[in-house]
Design an enzyme around this catalytic site. Structure first.
Site, PDB file in Angstrom:
ATOM      1  N   HIS A   8      49.221  45.888  49.088  1.00 40.94           N
ATOM      2  CA  HIS A   8      49.170  44.596  49.942  1.00 40.94           C
ATOM      3  C   HIS A   8      50.123  44.786  50.750  1.00 40.94           C
ATOM      4  O   HIS A   8      51.515  45.237  50.455  1.00 40.94           O
ATOM      5  CB  HIS A   8      48.887  43.666  49.076  1.00 40.94           C
ATOM      6  CG  HIS A   8      47.112  43.075  48.441  1.00 40.94           C
ATOM      7  ND1 HIS A   8      46.308  42.943  49.586  1.00 40.94           N
ATOM      8  CD2 HIS A   8      46.755  43.477  47.462  1.00 40.94           C
ATOM      9  CE1 HIS A   8      45.536  42.162  48.858  1.00 40.94           C
ATOM     10  NE2 HIS A   8      45.720  42.965  46.997  1.00 40.94           N
TER      11      HIS A   8
ATOM     12  N   HIS B  67      45.144  40.007  42.801  1.00 39.06           N
ATOM     13  CA  HIS B  67      45.696  39.970  41.968  1.00 39.06           C
ATOM     14  C   HIS B  67      47.364  39.631  41.359  1.00 39.06           C
ATOM     15  O   HIS B  67      47.782  39.330  40.535  1.00 39.06           O
ATOM     16  CB  HIS B  67      45.974  41.893  41.800  1.00 39.06           C
ATOM     17  CG  HIS B  67      44.601  42.118  41.748  1.00 39.06           C
ATOM     18  ND1 HIS B  67      44.532  43.849  41.931  1.00 39.06           N
ATOM     19  CD2 HIS B  67      42.921  41.757  40.784  1.00 39.06           C
ATOM     20  CE1 HIS B  67      43.284  44.184  41.563  1.00 39.06           C
ATOM     21  NE2 HIS B  67      42.104  42.506  41.588  1.00 39.06           N
TER      22      HIS B  67
END
Length: 263
Positions: free
Chosen positions: A217, A155
């Protein structure tokens, strides 16, 4: 009145982007660093944006490259033709989308390969035991377990790369607006609508990039994903597209053409 309002809105955005798009890459770096720091501090409560099933993530981010291509393809074709009156140049410029698609596919596949190469399968609970019987990510997840590898943020990569690409490809709108008297009305309206849509899309990509930075993340995974996106943009638009054997840069504002040509 509606056309005048549309044109005024476009002109304001053109003036804004004339200055802002040069700094977009630095904004992504700042957001990635700041968001990673905020995530490590764990100061934000759970909410809409850290829910992977929120509609922006499900219907937009999951298909980010498709959403990027959909308005860019007609915008590039029409705007580049309006600037140059050269069909072959406009078609050549569409090659930038083919290059972008190759970059997207190659990088996302590479990220998955790295995750497979560095990962192992664990039971889906804190301190879960290693499940060596499942040696691949699909087999592990198919068995209901958790695959833990170095998951570079796709992303962060894609949202940064898409927004930067859109920012570069919107540049010709300034020239289109300056010669709008010679542009067919239908083309002018279509370009204005597409231009507004692209601006909205950039806003969504920046917002979701920030959400990824804040909520998902590890820092290294996000920073590396962002770096790959910025590097892909730099190698194409700042280096390769300035060369003769390339899709070339979009038509630049008049005050920059001499500089770009000299480079």
């Amino acid at each position: 009145a509606k056309m005048a309002a549309l044109g005024d809105c476009v002109d304001r955005l053109v003036r804004l982007w004339g200055k802002a798009h040069h700094y977009l890459c630095y904004m992504f770096i700042l957001i990635s660093f700041t968001g990673s720091l905020i995530k490590e501090m764990q100061v934000l409560p759970d909410g809409f944006f850290n829910d992977r099933r929120n509609f922006l993530n499900v219907y937009f981010v999951k298909f980010a490259w498709g959403w990027t291509l959909f308005p860019l393809l007609p915008f590039i074709a029409i705007s580049n033709y309006c600037c140059t009156r050269d069909v072959s140049f406009a078609l050549r410029r569409l090659g930038a989308l083919a290059v972008g698609t190759a970059v997207w596919y190659t990088c996302t596949r590479a990220f998955l390969y790295i995750e497979d190469l560095t990962g192992a399968c664990y039971e889906p609970r804190p301190g879960g035991a290693l499940r060596s019987a499942h040696a691949s990510r699909p087999a592990c997840r198919g068995a209901g377990h958790h695959w833990a590898g170095f998951d570079i943020s796709g992303h962060s990569f894609l949202l940064a790369y898409s927004a930067l690409l859109i920012g570069e490809e919107m540049v010709p709108m300034g020239h289109v607006r300056s010669v709008r008297a010679s542009v067919p009305q239908l083309c002018g309206v279509l370009l204005s609508v597409l231009y507004l849509g692209l601006n909205v899309l950039v806003g969504v990509w920046v917002l979701m990039f920030a959400c990824t930075s804040v909520y998902f993340h590890d820092a290294a995974q996000k920073l590396l994903g962002t770096a790959v996106g910025l590097l892909a943009w730099y190698l194409t638009y700042k280096l390769w597209y300035r060369q003769p054997f390339s899709p070339r840069l979009p038509p630049q504002p008049r005050e920059r053409r001499a500089k770009v040509g000299a480079e």
